[in-house]
Design an enzyme around this catalytic site. Sequence first.
Site, PDB file in Angstrom:
ATOM      1  CG  ASP A 177      -0.253   0.121   2.529  1.00  0.00           C
ATOM      2  OD1 ASP A 177       1.012   0.091   2.528  1.00  0.00           O
ATOM      3  OD2 ASP A 177      -0.925   0.223   3.540  1.00  0.00           O
ATOM      4  CB  ILE A 178       0.407   4.594  -1.296  1.00  0.00           C
ATOM      5  CG1 ILE A 178       0.323   3.887  -2.651  1.00  0.00           C
ATOM      6  CG2 ILE A 178       1.200   5.883  -1.413  1.00  0.00           C
ATOM      7  CD1 ILE A 178      -0.417   4.677  -3.709  1.00  0.00           C
ATOM      8  CD  GLU A 220      -4.487   3.377   1.230  1.00  0.00           C
ATOM      9  OE1 GLU A 220      -4.230   3.299   2.420  1.00  0.00           O
ATOM     10  OE2 GLU A 220      -5.655   3.489   0.785  1.00  0.00           O
TER      11      GLU A 220
END
Length: 225
Positions: A177-178, A220
């Site tokens: 994920d970001i 995300e």
Amino acid sequence: KEIDALSHDIILDLKKFHDIEKDEIKVSITSADASMKKVNSLLAAGVIVSIAVAVLFVLYLMRSIIRPLVMFKEGAVIVGSGDLDHKIDLKDGVEVNLLVDEFNKMTHKLKESYSGLEEKIAERTRELNALNEKLVRLSITDGLTGAYNHRHFHERLAEEISRAGRYGRPVSLIMTDIDHFKQYNDTCGHVEGDSVLGGIAACMMNNVREQDVVARYGGEEFIII
């Protein structure tokens, strides 16, 4: 004696008259037989001529009416089976020739229409295939990032696990994920956040093998098979 002599003369005269009449009757009978033979000959000739005329008339009908109809029927069957190059070759009268010409013109027009229709169908088929491919891509692709969507990821994961079990090979999953994405969104706005999502998805897709699957798992979050 005079009466007897007179009677004898009368009898002789009657006998002569009878013989004359008998001869005339024989002549009449002979003449009648000859006439009957002539009549029979004429009747026989008339019957033969009538039969010949009837046969000729039937042949004429077959050639001028029945044969063209049969050829039209055969031509219609051949054209109906798809052979639009078929033409009827018949020259048996002005009216029939007109029908033949119209039939051949109709066949030619059908061929032109069929050719145009085939091209249109082929073109529409190509368009439909391209549209179907596009719809398939849209149905399995995340619209924002271009990666596969969550549903397609689960379908491919089941396939790859089944394949791995069949061939005895491992399956790897990479999930990421970001970091601080919510803070970036709140600071720079959702448009910039969407641009970041697209850029990261493109970076991942450009750096995996062709058989690998990159999917957007959540907001995300991304996952690779």
